[in-house]
Design an enzyme around this catalytic site. Structure first.
Site, mmCIF file in Angstrom:
data_model
loop_
_atom_site.group_PDB
_atom_site.id
_atom_site.type_symbol
_atom_site.label_atom_id
_atom_site.label_comp_id
_atom_site.label_asym_id
_atom_site.label_seq_id
_atom_site.Cartn_x
_atom_site.Cartn_y
_atom_site.Cartn_z
ATOM 1 N N GLY A 46 21.110 35.679 2.135
ATOM 2 C CA GLY A 46 19.820 35.946 2.749
ATOM 3 C C GLY A 46 18.898 36.618 1.758
ATOM 4 C CD GLN A 51 16.171 41.181 -0.387
ATOM 5 O OE1 GLN A 51 16.211 40.259 0.406
ATOM 6 N NE2 GLN A 51 17.260 41.634 -0.988
ATOM 7 C CB CYS A 91 21.356 44.465 0.272
ATOM 8 S SG CYS A 91 19.595 44.152 0.109
ATOM 9 C CG LEU A 92 21.037 39.082 -3.112
ATOM 10 C CD1 LEU A 92 20.179 37.835 -2.994
ATOM 11 C CD2 LEU A 92 22.100 38.904 -4.181
ATOM 12 C CG HIS A 133 20.326 42.623 5.750
ATOM 13 N ND1 HIS A 133 21.299 43.489 5.287
ATOM 14 C CD2 HIS A 133 19.546 42.344 4.664
ATOM 15 C CE1 HIS A 133 21.112 43.726 4.005
ATOM 16 N NE2 HIS A 133 20.053 43.036 3.585
ATOM 17 C CD GLU A 134 17.866 38.981 4.265
ATOM 18 O OE1 GLU A 134 16.941 39.482 3.598
ATOM 19 O OE2 GLU A 134 19.059 39.035 3.921
ATOM 20 C CG HIS A 137 15.103 43.296 3.082
ATOM 21 N ND1 HIS A 137 15.213 44.313 2.165
ATOM 22 C CD2 HIS A 137 16.304 42.664 3.084
ATOM 23 C CE1 HIS A 137 16.433 44.293 1.638
ATOM 24 N NE2 HIS A 137 17.119 43.308 2.178
HETATM 25 C C1 QAP Z 1 22.378 40.218 3.702
HETATM 26 O O1 QAP Z 1 23.062 39.854 1.496
HETATM 27 C C2 QAP Z 1 23.679 40.321 4.453
HETATM 28 O O2 QAP Z 1 26.160 43.535 -3.784
HETATM 29 C C3 QAP Z 1 22.397 39.247 2.571
HETATM 30 O O3 QAP Z 1 26.724 42.310 -6.094
HETATM 31 C C4 QAP Z 1 24.876 40.620 3.813
HETATM 32 O O4 QAP Z 1 23.151 37.984 0.280
HETATM 33 C C5 QAP Z 1 23.709 40.156 5.796
HETATM 34 C C6 QAP Z 1 25.111 40.148 -2.926
HETATM 35 C C7 QAP Z 1 26.071 40.710 4.525
HETATM 36 C C8 QAP Z 1 24.888 40.241 6.507
HETATM 37 C C9 QAP Z 1 26.071 40.509 5.878
HETATM 38 C C10 QAP Z 1 25.371 41.493 -2.825
HETATM 39 C C11 QAP Z 1 25.413 39.518 -4.127
HETATM 40 C C12 QAP Z 1 24.519 39.374 -1.829
HETATM 41 C C13 QAP Z 1 25.911 42.209 -3.880
HETATM 42 C C14 QAP Z 1 23.421 39.152 0.385
HETATM 43 C C15 QAP Z 1 26.193 41.572 -5.087
HETATM 44 C C16 QAP Z 1 25.947 40.218 -5.206
HETATM 45 C C17 QAP Z 1 24.085 39.926 -0.665
HETATM 46 CO CO CO Z 2 19.038 42.758 1.756
#
Ligand code: QAP
Ligand code: CO
Length: 180
Positions: A46, A51, A91-92, A133-134, A137
């Site tokens: 996401g 971001q 989270c990215l 979550h998004e 943001h």
């Molecule tokens: C949001 O998160 C989300 O720490 C999206 O080193 C996450 O795409 C919603 C990511 C989990 C629900 C459950 C995170 C990639 C990606 C990191 C992501 C990383 C590399 C996170």
């Molecule tokens: Co995020």
């Protein structure tokens, strides 16, 4: 299409509230294409426009394993919430950190699609968590806001230290890593 740089916590720009998209035109569609490209390259499930330092109410998500279920929501609104669920979130914009967050288990959302048409969808599971979550943001909110101040400050300190060590790390460097 282009990769965009992803802002990292505690960048104050992640706290800005995004404004609604007024009209879905080609510039918005290009932005959406860039968001998908940036999210898939990360890789992530996401990404919100906030971001990548664009204060517009747009999010993309794809929780499939094979990039087969892309969702794009413009001006998303949560119409209803049901149930409760706790999930480990990342989270990215908070790379390397994962914490348990409680959210609604099912939601109904209304949004515009990339043609500017209104649609509604009922979602549950990981996609429901991801969309909540998004949308956070877009309101300047991060998942670390739901954890203890102690944990949040520990994450902040580590990311600030990391940013000082790799000051210009961004899409260009990440993209060239394959050639190293
Ligand atoms: C949001 O998160 C989300 O720490 C999206 O080193 C996450 O795409 C919603 C990511 C989990 C629900 C459950 C995170 C990639 C990606 C990191 C992501 C990383 C590399 C996170
Ligand atoms: Co995020």
């Amino acid at each position: 299409m282009a990769l965009r740089e992803i802002l990292h916590f505690p960048d104050p720009r992640l706290r800005l509230v995004a404004r609604p998209v007024e009209g879905v035109d080609d510039s918005v569609r290009t932005l959406i294409d860039d968001m998908f490209e940036t999210m898939y390259a990360a890789p992530g499930i996401g990404l919100a426009a906030t971001q990548i330092n664009v204060q517009r109410r747009i999010l993309v998500a794809d929780v499939s394993e094979d990039q087969s279920a892309p969702h794009c929501l413009i001006n998303p609104e949560i119409l209803s919430r049901d149930g409760e669920e706790e999930m480990d979130e990342g989270c990215l914009s908070v790379p390397g950190f994962y914490e348990r967050v409680r959210r609604a288990e099912r939601i109904r959302v209304r949004a515009l699609n990339r043609d500017g048409e209104s649609f509604e969808m009922a979602v549950d599971g990981l996609l429901a968590v991801c969309i909540q979550h998004e949308i956070d943001h877009l309101d300047g909110k991060l998942f670390v806001d739901y954890i203890s101040t102690l944990k949040r400050n520990r994450i902040r300190k580590k990311l600030v230290k990391q940013a000082a060590r790799a000051p210009s790390e961004g899409p260009s460097l990440a993209g060239s890593a394959a050639n190293l």
